[in-house]
Design a protein around this motif. Structure first.
Motif, PDB file in Angstrom:
ATOM      1  N   CYS A 162      -6.746  -3.629   4.253  1.00 44.63           N
ATOM      2  CA  CYS A 162      -6.491  -2.719   3.134  1.00 44.63           C
ATOM      3  C   CYS A 162      -5.075  -2.180   3.178  1.00 44.63           C
ATOM      4  O   CYS A 162      -4.464  -2.073   4.246  1.00 44.63           O
ATOM      5  CB  CYS A 162      -7.497  -1.563   3.120  1.00 44.63           C
ATOM      6  SG  CYS A 162      -7.316  -0.382   4.472  1.00 44.63           S
ATOM      7  N   PHE A 163      -4.551  -1.885   1.997  1.00 44.51           N
ATOM      8  CA  PHE A 163      -3.301  -1.138   1.894  1.00 44.51           C
ATOM      9  C   PHE A 163      -3.363  -0.278   0.642  1.00 44.51           C
ATOM     10  O   PHE A 163      -4.175  -0.518  -0.260  1.00 44.51           O
ATOM     11  CB  PHE A 163      -2.084  -2.071   1.877  1.00 44.51           C
ATOM     12  CG  PHE A 163      -1.719  -2.623   0.524  1.00 44.51           C
ATOM     13  CD1 PHE A 163      -0.675  -2.069  -0.213  1.00 44.51           C
ATOM     14  CD2 PHE A 163      -2.415  -3.692  -0.019  1.00 44.51           C
ATOM     15  CE1 PHE A 163      -0.333  -2.578  -1.462  1.00 44.51           C
ATOM     16  CE2 PHE A 163      -2.075  -4.206  -1.260  1.00 44.51           C
ATOM     17  CZ  PHE A 163      -1.034  -3.640  -1.988  1.00 44.51           C
ATOM     18  N   ASN A 164      -2.512   0.752   0.591  1.00 41.92           N
ATOM     19  CA  ASN A 164      -2.559   1.726  -0.489  1.00 41.92           C
ATOM     20  C   ASN A 164      -1.379   1.589  -1.451  1.00 41.92           C
ATOM     21  O   ASN A 164      -0.277   2.034  -1.125  1.00 41.92           O
ATOM     22  CB  ASN A 164      -2.550   3.152   0.076  1.00 41.92           C
ATOM     23  CG  ASN A 164      -3.849   3.530   0.742  1.00 41.92           C
ATOM     24  OD1 ASN A 164      -4.863   2.870   0.579  1.00 41.92           O
ATOM     25  ND2 ASN A 164      -3.828   4.615   1.501  1.00 41.92           N
ATOM     26  N   PRO A 165      -1.581   1.028  -2.630  1.00 43.20           N
ATOM     27  CA  PRO A 165      -0.518   1.081  -3.639  1.00 43.20           C
ATOM     28  C   PRO A 165      -0.119   2.514  -3.993  1.00 43.20           C
ATOM     29  O   PRO A 165       1.002   2.753  -4.451  1.00 43.20           O
ATOM     30  CB  PRO A 165      -1.146   0.367  -4.841  1.00 43.20           C
ATOM     31  CG  PRO A 165      -2.122  -0.595  -4.225  1.00 43.20           C
ATOM     32  CD  PRO A 165      -2.702   0.163  -3.062  1.00 43.20           C
ATOM     33  N   HIS A 166      -1.033   3.476  -3.758  1.00 41.25           N
ATOM     34  CA  HIS A 166      -0.680   4.865  -4.074  1.00 41.25           C
ATOM     35  C   HIS A 166       0.234   5.493  -3.027  1.00 41.25           C
ATOM     36  O   HIS A 166       0.620   6.662  -3.164  1.00 41.25           O
ATOM     37  CB  HIS A 166      -1.932   5.727  -4.299  1.00 41.25           C
ATOM     38  CG  HIS A 166      -2.753   6.022  -3.086  1.00 41.25           C
ATOM     39  ND1 HIS A 166      -4.126   5.862  -3.060  1.00 41.25           N
ATOM     40  CD2 HIS A 166      -2.441   6.492  -1.855  1.00 41.25           C
ATOM     41  CE1 HIS A 166      -4.606   6.210  -1.887  1.00 41.25           C
ATOM     42  NE2 HIS A 166      -3.596   6.600  -1.135  1.00 41.25           N
ATOM     43  N   LYS A 167       0.604   4.736  -2.007  1.00 38.15           N
ATOM     44  CA  LYS A 167       1.584   5.241  -1.044  1.00 38.15           C
ATOM     45  C   LYS A 167       2.978   4.707  -1.369  1.00 38.15           C
ATOM     46  O   LYS A 167       3.825   5.431  -1.865  1.00 38.15           O
ATOM     47  CB  LYS A 167       1.161   4.889   0.378  1.00 38.15           C
ATOM     48  CG  LYS A 167       0.051   5.793   0.924  1.00 38.15           C
ATOM     49  CD  LYS A 167      -0.133   5.615   2.412  1.00 38.15           C
ATOM     50  CE  LYS A 167      -0.976   6.753   2.991  1.00 38.15           C
ATOM     51  NZ  LYS A 167      -2.371   6.709   2.563  1.00 38.15           N
ATOM     52  N   TRP A 168       3.232   3.449  -1.088  1.00 36.25           N
ATOM     53  CA  TRP A 168       4.605   2.943  -1.199  1.00 36.25           C
ATOM     54  C   TRP A 168       4.790   1.985  -2.388  1.00 36.25           C
ATOM     55  O   TRP A 168       5.849   1.437  -2.580  1.00 36.25           O
ATOM     56  CB  TRP A 168       4.989   2.251   0.113  1.00 36.25           C
ATOM     57  CG  TRP A 168       6.458   2.095   0.364  1.00 36.25           C
ATOM     58  CD1 TRP A 168       7.492   2.575  -0.385  1.00 36.25           C
ATOM     59  CD2 TRP A 168       7.049   1.378   1.448  1.00 36.25           C
ATOM     60  NE1 TRP A 168       8.693   2.214   0.173  1.00 36.25           N
ATOM     61  CE2 TRP A 168       8.454   1.481   1.306  1.00 36.25           C
ATOM     62  CE3 TRP A 168       6.551   0.652   2.534  1.00 36.25           C
ATOM     63  CZ2 TRP A 168       9.341   0.885   2.195  1.00 36.25           C
ATOM     64  CZ3 TRP A 168       7.430   0.073   3.437  1.00 36.25           C
ATOM     65  CH2 TRP A 168       8.812   0.203   3.261  1.00 36.25           C
TER      66      TRP A 168
END
Length: 355
Positions: A162-168
């Motif tokens: 998983c990764f967060n588009p809402h971060k970077w």
């Protein structure tokens, strides 16, 4: 992870929810579905590093694993998980009659953006039959740039990611991209088929309203994302992500990521060269961790004074027991003059506090 294969992806609200779903799927795979049927009745063990996000421990609490069955693996001098310590912990648990089942590796830890060695961890997980989850909540966006894809070396071993588009990736909260290599393992763990949710597709796949759905058959027939997450309903999170991808495109995203990394390294170099300041971790991408040589109380006061000016805002952590300031570059409008102004603010405030 492609939906054209046995895997696929889904947008979750956060990496916390993604890790929770991954851990549930891993638990059910390890116990052959018995935990869902009868509850957790054996010591099943989770492994992650001392630098991992707290959501891993929280997930273990939520699904009935408990703190005592979470192993926090030591890290090396760069704050990355040590595969030798992981291997030793897994062997000790097996010898004690416990069941290791889940490893969470981190690509970009919260405190320092440290990179766990995915290839070594993945090889161990595959050899021992453990589920490997990779949490790249912050750093994953960097992989849009070919030169930063080293952060994912060994990702082919992962069962989930998983990764967060809402971060970077400049997307408004909340938006997490969650992938699994075997979607049937996920839907088998989370799928329930009451009559009021049974569709024609479910009927043709042989789902029984009085039993848990034949998740594999339904998954082959159609993708129903209610079985990929905790809540039944879903928000339309994909639209805002689509707008970001449409607006910036490949070239735009790469430009900003590269610029942020450049600015972080510029700031890091100036901190390293300035008398009185010390870096506390390697600057891998866009996060700089540093302190003042006068100690924790002075560093904490320095951070508070700089934040009080309103010119910038930084957060903190502790690294090897030391209070550390975390300077992160991640906004689309951040320019070199802002990074330089941030450095000047720390230098000038430190000089004033030492007068």
């Amino acid at each position: 992870f492609l939906s054209t294969s046995g895997g696929g992806g889904v947008i979750q609200d956060s990496a916390s929810s993604a890790s929770l779903c991954a851990m549930i799927a891993a638990r059910e795979r390890a116990t052959a579905g018995e935990s869902n049927r009868r509850g957790v009745r054996e010591d099943v063990v989770v492994y992650t590093s001392t630098e991992a996000h707290s959501s891993i421990r929280k997930a273990a609490r939520i699904i009935g694993i408990g703190d005592e069955n979470v192993r926090l693996i030591p890290v090396d001098d760069d704050f990355a998980m040590r595969p030798d310590a992981l291997d030793r912990a897994v062997r000790e648990d097996r010898e004690a009659g416990r069941t290791p089942f889940f490893i969470s590796a981190t690509t970009g830890t919260t405190s320092s953006l440290a990179m766990d060695p995915l290839r070594e961890i993945g090889a161990l997980a595959r050899a021992d039959g453990l589920w490997m989850h990779v949490d790249a909540a912050m750093a994953g966006t960097a992989a849009v740039c070919p030169e930063f894809r080293w952060i994912h070396d060994g990702l082919e071993y992962a069962d989930s990611y998983c990764f967060n588009p809402h971060k970077w990736m400049f997307t408004s909260f909340d938006c997490d991209a969650f992938y699994v290599s075997d979607r049937a393992a996920l839907t088998r763990a989370l799928g329930i088929m009451p009559e009021y949710l049974r569709t024609d597709v479910a009927r043709s796949a042989g789902a029984d309203a009085n039993k848990q759905a034949d998740s594999e058959a339904v998954t082959r027939a159609a993708v129903d994302f209610r079985d990929w997450q905790i809540p039944l309903g879903r928000r339309f999170r994909s639209l805002k992500l689509w707008f970001v991808l449409r607006h910036y495109g490949e070239r735009g995203l790469r430009h900003h990521v590269r610029e942020h990394v450049r600015l972080a390294r510029r700031f890091s170099n100036r901190i390293e060269e300035e008398p009185g300041f010390v870096l506390l971790a390697p600057t891998s991408l866009n996060l700089v961790c540093f302190a003042h040589e006068r100690g924790d109380d002075f560093t904490e006061r320095l951070m508070a004074e700089v934040n009080r000016t309103g010119r910038l805002f930084v957060s903190h952590t502790r690294m090897n027991g030391r209070f550390a300031i975390r300077m992160c570059v991640g906004q689309t409008t951040t320019a070199e003059r802002h990074a330089d102004a941030a450095f000047d603010a720390f230098r000038e405030t430190a000089l004033r506090l030492t007068e």
